[in-house]
Design a protein around this motif. Structure first.
Motif, mmCIF file in Angstrom:
data_model
loop_
_atom_site.group_PDB
_atom_site.id
_atom_site.type_symbol
_atom_site.label_atom_id
_atom_site.label_comp_id
_atom_site.label_asym_id
_atom_site.label_seq_id
_atom_site.Cartn_x
_atom_site.Cartn_y
_atom_site.Cartn_z
ATOM 1 N N ILE A 1 -20.291 -0.544 -8.017
ATOM 2 C CA ILE A 1 -20.897 -1.742 -7.426
ATOM 3 C C ILE A 1 -22.330 -1.913 -7.904
ATOM 4 N N ARG A 2 -23.023 -0.814 -8.135
ATOM 5 C CA ARG A 2 -24.429 -0.882 -8.561
ATOM 6 C C ARG A 2 -24.591 -1.020 -10.077
ATOM 7 N N ASP A 3 -23.501 -0.869 -10.819
ATOM 8 C CA ASP A 3 -23.581 -0.960 -12.269
ATOM 9 C C ASP A 3 -23.737 -2.419 -12.697
ATOM 10 N N ASN A 4 -24.473 -2.649 -13.772
ATOM 11 C CA ASN A 4 -24.709 -4.015 -14.251
ATOM 12 C C ASN A 4 -23.673 -4.485 -15.264
ATOM 13 N N ASN A 5 -22.610 -3.729 -15.412
ATOM 14 C CA ASN A 5 -21.532 -4.086 -16.329
ATOM 15 C C ASN A 5 -20.215 -4.243 -15.565
ATOM 16 N N PRO A 6 -19.250 -4.964 -16.139
ATOM 17 C CA PRO A 6 -17.947 -5.113 -15.475
ATOM 18 C C PRO A 6 -17.185 -3.804 -15.442
ATOM 19 N N VAL A 7 -16.688 -3.438 -14.267
ATOM 20 C CA VAL A 7 -15.948 -2.191 -14.085
ATOM 21 C C VAL A 7 -14.556 -2.519 -13.551
ATOM 22 N N ILE A 8 -13.528 -2.091 -14.288
ATOM 23 C CA ILE A 8 -12.157 -2.156 -13.775
ATOM 24 C C ILE A 8 -11.903 -0.862 -13.021
ATOM 25 N N PHE A 9 -11.569 -0.965 -11.747
ATOM 26 C CA PHE A 9 -11.498 0.195 -10.857
ATOM 27 C C PHE A 9 -10.060 0.341 -10.363
#
Length: 327
Positions: A162-170
Protein backbone atom coordinates in the motif's frame (compact mmCIF):
# COMPACT_ATOMS: atom_id res chain seq x y z
CA UNK A 1 1.25 -11.98 19.88
CA UNK A 2 -2.28 -12.92 18.84
CA UNK A 3 -3.75 -15.73 16.71
CA UNK A 4 -5.28 -14.29 13.54
CA UNK A 5 -6.87 -15.73 10.39
CA UNK A 6 -5.33 -14.66 7.09
CA UNK A 7 -8.44 -12.73 6.02
CA UNK A 8 -8.31 -10.82 9.30
CA UNK A 9 -4.58 -10.14 8.87
CA UNK A 10 -5.31 -8.60 5.47
CA UNK A 11 -8.19 -6.60 6.93
CA UNK A 12 -5.97 -5.33 9.77
CA UNK A 13 -3.34 -4.20 7.27
CA UNK A 14 -5.93 -2.36 5.18
CA UNK A 15 -7.55 -0.73 8.20
CA UNK A 16 -4.23 0.40 9.69
CA UNK A 17 -3.16 2.03 6.44
CA UNK A 18 -6.56 3.66 5.92
CA UNK A 19 -6.40 5.10 9.44
CA UNK A 20 -2.94 6.57 8.86
CA UNK A 21 -3.45 7.90 5.33
CA UNK A 22 -6.69 9.42 4.03
CA UNK A 23 -5.51 8.88 0.44
CA UNK A 24 -5.88 5.10 0.86
CA UNK A 25 -9.24 3.74 -0.28
CA UNK A 26 -10.75 0.41 -1.37
CA UNK A 27 -12.91 -0.37 -4.37
CA UNK A 28 -14.28 -3.49 -5.98
CA UNK A 29 -17.31 -5.73 -6.23
CA UNK A 30 -19.09 -6.29 -2.88
CA UNK A 31 -16.25 -4.77 -0.84
CA UNK A 32 -18.55 -2.31 0.98
CA UNK A 33 -21.88 -3.29 2.50
CA UNK A 34 -21.23 -7.02 2.04
CA UNK A 35 -17.70 -6.81 3.43
CA UNK A 36 -15.92 -8.64 0.62
CA UNK A 37 -16.41 -12.17 -0.71
CA UNK A 38 -13.84 -13.48 1.81
CA UNK A 39 -14.47 -10.82 4.48
CA UNK A 40 -11.18 -8.98 3.96
CA UNK A 41 -13.06 -5.64 3.99
CA UNK A 42 -15.60 -6.59 6.67
CA UNK A 43 -16.83 -3.55 8.69
CA UNK A 44 -14.60 -1.10 6.80
CA UNK A 45 -17.56 0.48 5.02
CA UNK A 46 -19.28 1.27 8.31
CA UNK A 47 -16.10 2.94 9.54
CA UNK A 48 -15.00 4.85 6.43
CA UNK A 49 -18.16 5.33 4.35
CA UNK A 50 -19.00 5.22 0.65
CA UNK A 51 -16.19 7.45 -0.58
CA UNK A 52 -13.39 5.30 0.85
CA UNK A 53 -14.94 1.83 0.46
CA UNK A 54 -16.58 1.87 -2.94
CA UNK A 55 -18.89 -0.86 -4.19
CA UNK A 56 -18.46 -1.06 -7.95
CA UNK A 57 -20.54 -2.54 -10.78
CA UNK A 58 -19.41 -5.77 -12.41
CA UNK A 59 -17.19 -3.85 -14.83
CA UNK A 60 -13.57 -4.68 -14.14
CA UNK A 61 -12.09 -2.66 -17.00
CA UNK A 62 -14.01 0.44 -15.91
CA UNK A 63 -13.23 0.45 -12.20
CA UNK A 64 -9.61 -0.57 -12.83
CA UNK A 65 -9.24 2.44 -15.12
CA UNK A 66 -10.86 4.64 -12.49
CA UNK A 67 -8.45 3.35 -9.83
CA UNK A 68 -5.40 3.99 -12.02
CA UNK A 69 -6.65 7.53 -12.69
CA UNK A 70 -7.10 8.04 -8.96
CA UNK A 71 -3.54 6.81 -8.35
CA UNK A 72 -2.21 9.32 -10.89
CA UNK A 73 -3.88 12.15 -8.97
CA UNK A 74 -2.21 11.13 -5.69
CA UNK A 75 -4.64 8.67 -4.11
CA UNK A 76 -3.67 5.13 -3.09
CA UNK A 77 -6.36 2.74 -4.31
CA UNK A 78 -6.64 -0.89 -3.25
CA UNK A 79 -8.59 -2.79 -5.89
CA UNK A 80 -10.12 -6.09 -4.80
CA UNK A 81 -10.81 -8.61 -7.50
CA UNK A 82 -13.71 -10.73 -6.23
CA UNK A 83 -11.80 -13.50 -7.97
CA UNK A 84 -8.47 -12.65 -9.59
CA UNK A 85 -9.60 -14.49 -12.73
CA UNK A 86 -12.04 -11.66 -13.41
CA UNK A 87 -9.16 -9.21 -13.74
CA UNK A 88 -8.44 -10.62 -17.19
CA UNK A 89 -11.23 -8.23 -18.20
CA UNK A 90 -8.97 -5.38 -17.03
CA UNK A 91 -5.78 -6.74 -18.57
CA UNK A 92 -5.42 -3.74 -20.88
CA UNK A 93 -5.69 -1.26 -18.02
CA UNK A 94 -3.24 -3.21 -15.84
CA UNK A 95 -0.65 -3.69 -18.58
CA UNK A 96 -0.83 -0.57 -20.75
CA UNK A 97 -1.76 1.86 -17.99
CA UNK A 98 -0.75 0.66 -14.51
CA UNK A 99 2.44 -1.01 -15.67
CA UNK A 100 3.65 1.59 -18.14
CA UNK A 101 2.37 5.08 -17.27
CA UNK A 102 5.19 5.91 -14.88
CA UNK A 103 7.66 5.23 -17.70
CA UNK A 104 5.66 6.72 -20.59
CA UNK A 105 5.00 9.91 -18.59
CA UNK A 106 8.74 10.40 -18.12
CA UNK A 107 8.34 9.86 -14.39
CA UNK A 108 5.71 12.58 -14.00
CA UNK A 109 3.13 10.10 -12.68
CA UNK A 110 3.41 7.58 -9.89
CA UNK A 111 0.99 4.66 -9.84
CA UNK A 112 0.61 3.65 -6.16
CA UNK A 113 -2.05 1.00 -6.65
CA UNK A 114 -2.53 -2.44 -5.07
CA UNK A 115 -4.54 -5.01 -7.01
CA UNK A 116 -5.38 -7.86 -4.67
CA UNK A 117 -7.76 -10.76 -4.25
CA UNK A 118 -8.27 -14.54 -4.21
CA UNK A 119 -6.86 -16.82 -6.88
CA UNK A 120 -5.48 -20.28 -7.43
CA UNK A 121 -7.15 -23.67 -7.60
CA UNK A 122 -9.82 -23.87 -4.91
CA UNK A 123 -12.29 -26.67 -4.42
CA UNK A 124 -14.45 -27.24 -7.48
CA UNK A 125 -14.64 -23.61 -8.54
CA UNK A 126 -14.45 -24.48 -12.23
CA UNK A 127 -11.95 -23.48 -14.90
CA UNK A 128 -12.75 -19.76 -15.08
CA UNK A 129 -12.45 -19.37 -11.30
CA UNK A 130 -9.25 -21.39 -10.93
CA UNK A 131 -6.84 -19.22 -12.89
CA UNK A 132 -3.26 -18.64 -11.83
CA UNK A 133 -2.59 -15.21 -13.28
CA UNK A 134 0.99 -14.84 -12.07
CA UNK A 135 2.26 -16.16 -15.42
CA UNK A 136 0.00 -13.74 -17.32
CA UNK A 137 1.36 -10.70 -15.49
CA UNK A 138 4.98 -11.85 -15.23
CA UNK A 139 5.96 -10.40 -18.60
CA UNK A 140 4.49 -6.92 -18.03
CA UNK A 141 7.14 -4.26 -17.35
CA UNK A 142 6.54 -1.95 -14.40
CA UNK A 143 4.55 -4.31 -12.18
CA UNK A 144 5.56 -5.86 -8.89
CA UNK A 145 4.00 -9.24 -8.09
CA UNK A 146 3.66 -10.67 -4.58
CA UNK A 147 2.14 -13.96 -3.40
CA UNK A 148 1.44 -14.15 0.34
CA UNK A 149 1.38 -17.55 2.02
CA UNK A 150 0.81 -17.01 5.77
CA UNK A 151 -1.19 -14.52 7.85
CA UNK A 152 2.11 -13.06 9.10
CA UNK A 153 3.58 -12.31 5.72
CA UNK A 154 0.18 -11.35 4.30
CA UNK A 155 -0.16 -8.44 6.72
CA UNK A 156 3.43 -7.21 6.48
CA UNK A 157 3.49 -7.45 2.70
CA UNK A 158 0.14 -5.73 2.19
CA UNK A 159 1.16 -2.78 4.35
CA UNK A 160 4.37 -2.43 2.33
CA UNK A 161 2.45 -2.76 -0.95
CA UNK A 162 0.00 0.00 0.00
CA UNK A 163 2.90 2.36 0.73
CA UNK A 164 4.79 1.51 -2.45
CA UNK A 165 4.68 4.06 -5.29
CA UNK A 166 4.46 1.37 -7.96
CA UNK A 167 1.62 -0.96 -9.02
CA UNK A 168 1.62 -4.18 -7.00
CA UNK A 169 -0.32 -7.30 -7.96
CA UNK A 170 -1.02 -9.02 -4.64
CA UNK A 171 -2.05 -12.66 -4.91
CA UNK A 172 -3.91 -14.40 -2.09
CA UNK A 173 -4.81 -18.08 -2.36
CA UNK A 174 -8.48 -18.87 -2.02
CA UNK A 175 -7.76 -21.87 0.27
CA UNK A 176 -5.51 -19.99 2.70
CA UNK A 177 -7.93 -17.39 4.08
CA UNK A 178 -8.78 -19.57 7.10
CA UNK A 179 -5.13 -20.26 7.91
CA UNK A 180 -4.21 -19.09 11.42
CA UNK A 181 -0.92 -17.60 12.58
CA UNK A 182 0.54 -15.55 15.41
CA UNK A 183 0.93 -11.87 14.60
CA UNK A 184 2.93 -9.36 16.65
CA UNK A 185 0.90 -6.63 18.31
CA UNK A 186 3.32 -3.95 17.13
CA UNK A 187 3.37 -2.62 13.56
CA UNK A 188 5.65 -4.36 11.07
CA UNK A 189 6.46 -4.32 7.36
CA UNK A 190 7.99 -6.93 5.04
CA UNK A 191 10.01 -6.29 1.86
CA UNK A 192 8.24 -6.83 -1.46
CA UNK A 193 11.33 -8.15 -3.25
CA UNK A 194 12.74 -10.81 -0.90
CA UNK A 195 12.18 -14.54 -0.62
CA UNK A 196 11.72 -16.19 2.78
CA UNK A 197 13.95 -19.00 3.98
CA UNK A 198 11.36 -21.35 5.45
CA UNK A 199 13.80 -24.13 6.37
CA UNK A 200 17.57 -24.26 6.19
CA UNK A 201 19.08 -27.46 4.77
CA UNK A 202 22.04 -28.85 2.87
CA UNK A 203 20.88 -31.60 0.49
CA UNK A 204 18.38 -30.08 -1.97
CA UNK A 205 16.77 -26.67 -2.52
CA UNK A 206 12.97 -26.65 -2.86
CA UNK A 207 11.63 -23.35 -4.17
CA UNK A 208 7.90 -22.71 -3.92
CA UNK A 209 5.26 -20.05 -3.17
CA UNK A 210 1.65 -19.46 -2.07
CA UNK A 211 -0.36 -22.58 -1.13
CA UNK A 212 2.37 -24.94 -2.34
CA UNK A 213 4.55 -23.75 0.56
CA UNK A 214 2.30 -25.73 2.88
CA UNK A 215 2.40 -28.85 0.69
CA UNK A 216 6.20 -28.62 0.67
CA UNK A 217 6.37 -28.22 4.45
CA UNK A 218 4.13 -31.27 4.84
CA UNK A 219 6.31 -33.27 2.44
CA UNK A 220 9.51 -32.24 4.24
CA UNK A 221 8.40 -34.08 7.38
CA UNK A 222 8.55 -37.35 5.44
CA UNK A 223 11.67 -36.37 3.49
CA UNK A 224 13.57 -35.85 6.76
CA UNK A 225 12.55 -39.33 7.86
CA UNK A 226 14.32 -40.65 4.75
CA UNK A 227 17.54 -39.06 5.99
CA UNK A 228 17.64 -36.02 3.71
CA UNK A 229 17.99 -32.38 4.72
CA UNK A 230 16.04 -30.11 2.31
CA UNK A 231 16.22 -26.33 2.21
CA UNK A 232 12.86 -24.63 1.55
CA UNK A 233 12.48 -21.16 0.04
CA UNK A 234 9.16 -19.35 -0.27
CA UNK A 235 9.59 -16.94 -3.19
CA UNK A 236 6.94 -14.45 -1.99
CA UNK A 237 8.13 -11.97 -4.64
CA UNK A 238 7.30 -13.29 -8.11
CA UNK A 239 8.41 -10.09 -9.83
CA UNK A 240 11.20 -9.33 -9.27
CA UNK A 241 12.42 -12.82 -8.44
CA UNK A 242 14.90 -12.98 -5.58
CA UNK A 243 17.53 -14.93 -7.53
CA UNK A 244 20.21 -14.03 -4.99
CA UNK A 245 18.50 -16.17 -2.34
CA UNK A 246 18.12 -19.06 -4.77
CA UNK A 247 21.77 -18.81 -5.84
CA UNK A 248 22.95 -18.71 -2.23
CA UNK A 249 21.01 -21.89 -1.53
CA UNK A 250 22.27 -23.66 -4.64
CA UNK A 251 25.85 -22.97 -3.56
CA UNK A 252 25.11 -25.26 -0.60
CA UNK A 253 22.81 -27.92 -2.06
CA UNK A 254 23.67 -28.01 -5.81
CA UNK A 255 20.20 -29.42 -6.53
CA UNK A 256 16.93 -27.61 -7.28
CA UNK A 257 13.26 -28.59 -7.26
CA UNK A 258 10.60 -25.98 -8.03
CA UNK A 259 7.04 -26.58 -6.80
CA UNK A 260 4.28 -24.34 -8.12
CA UNK A 261 0.54 -24.30 -8.71
CA UNK A 262 1.11 -22.33 -11.91
CA UNK A 263 0.89 -24.11 -15.26
CA UNK A 264 4.12 -25.66 -16.50
CA UNK A 265 4.22 -23.88 -19.87
CA UNK A 266 5.42 -20.31 -19.38
CA UNK A 267 5.03 -20.47 -15.61
CA UNK A 268 7.10 -19.00 -12.78
CA UNK A 269 9.21 -22.17 -12.62
CA UNK A 270 10.05 -21.82 -16.31
CA UNK A 271 11.48 -18.35 -15.67
CA UNK A 272 13.49 -19.53 -12.65
CA UNK A 273 14.93 -22.41 -14.67
CA UNK A 274 15.94 -20.01 -17.45
CA UNK A 275 17.65 -17.65 -15.03
CA UNK A 276 19.43 -20.45 -13.16
CA UNK A 277 20.67 -21.95 -16.45
CA UNK A 278 21.83 -18.52 -17.61
CA UNK A 279 23.64 -17.51 -14.44
CA UNK A 280 24.16 -20.41 -12.02
CA UNK A 281 24.38 -23.51 -14.18
CA UNK A 282 27.78 -24.45 -12.75
CA UNK A 283 26.25 -24.74 -9.27
CA UNK A 284 24.07 -27.68 -10.35
CA UNK A 285 24.95 -31.34 -9.82
CA UNK A 286 21.66 -32.61 -11.28
CA UNK A 287 18.98 -31.45 -13.73
CA UNK A 288 16.36 -29.11 -12.23
CA UNK A 289 13.03 -30.78 -11.44
CA UNK A 290 9.84 -28.81 -12.02
CA UNK A 291 6.53 -29.78 -10.38
CA UNK A 292 3.74 -27.72 -11.92
CA UNK A 293 0.02 -27.96 -12.61
CA UNK A 294 -1.24 -29.66 -15.74
CA UNK A 295 -1.56 -27.50 -18.86
CA UNK A 296 -5.32 -27.93 -19.05
CA UNK A 297 -8.36 -25.94 -17.88
CA UNK A 298 -8.96 -26.92 -14.25
CA UNK A 299 -11.79 -29.48 -14.19
CA UNK A 300 -14.86 -28.98 -11.99
CA UNK A 301 -14.90 -32.67 -11.05
CA UNK A 302 -13.18 -32.96 -7.66
CA UNK A 303 -11.02 -36.02 -8.44
CA UNK A 304 -9.94 -34.64 -11.80
CA UNK A 305 -9.22 -31.24 -10.25
CA UNK A 306 -6.98 -32.86 -7.65
CA UNK A 307 -5.10 -34.69 -10.41
CA UNK A 308 -4.10 -31.41 -12.06
CA UNK A 309 -2.14 -29.94 -9.13
CA UNK A 310 0.84 -31.01 -7.03
CA UNK A 311 0.45 -32.80 -3.68
CA UNK A 312 3.03 -33.74 -0.99
CA UNK A 313 3.66 -37.31 -2.22
CA UNK A 314 4.80 -36.00 -5.60
CA UNK A 315 7.25 -33.68 -3.82
CA UNK A 316 8.60 -36.57 -1.75
CA UNK A 317 9.02 -38.68 -4.90
CA UNK A 318 10.85 -35.83 -6.65
CA UNK A 319 13.34 -35.48 -3.78
CA UNK A 320 13.97 -39.23 -3.79
CA UNK A 321 14.49 -39.12 -7.55
CA UNK A 322 16.96 -36.23 -7.55
CA UNK A 323 18.92 -37.59 -4.59
CA UNK A 324 19.13 -41.10 -6.08
CA UNK A 325 20.28 -39.68 -9.42
CA UNK A 326 23.60 -38.55 -7.93
CA UNK A 327 24.23 -41.43 -5.52
Amino acid sequence: MSQVFMFDALREATNEEMEKDRSVFVLGEDVGHYGGSYKVTKDLHAKYGDLRVLDTPIAENSFMGMAIGAAITGLRPIVEGMNMSFLLLAFNQISNNAGMLRYTSGGNFKIPIVIRGPGGVGRQLGAEHSQRLEAYFQAIPGLKIVACSTPYNAKGLLKSAIRDNNPVIFFEHVLLYNLKDELPNEEYFLPLDKAELVRSGSDVTIVTYSRMRHHVVQAVKEIVNHGYDPEVIDLISLKPLDMDSIAKSLMKTHKLIIVEECMKTGGIAAEIIAQVNDNYFDYLDAPILRLSSQDIPTPYNGKLEKATVIYPQQIIDAVMRIMNSIN
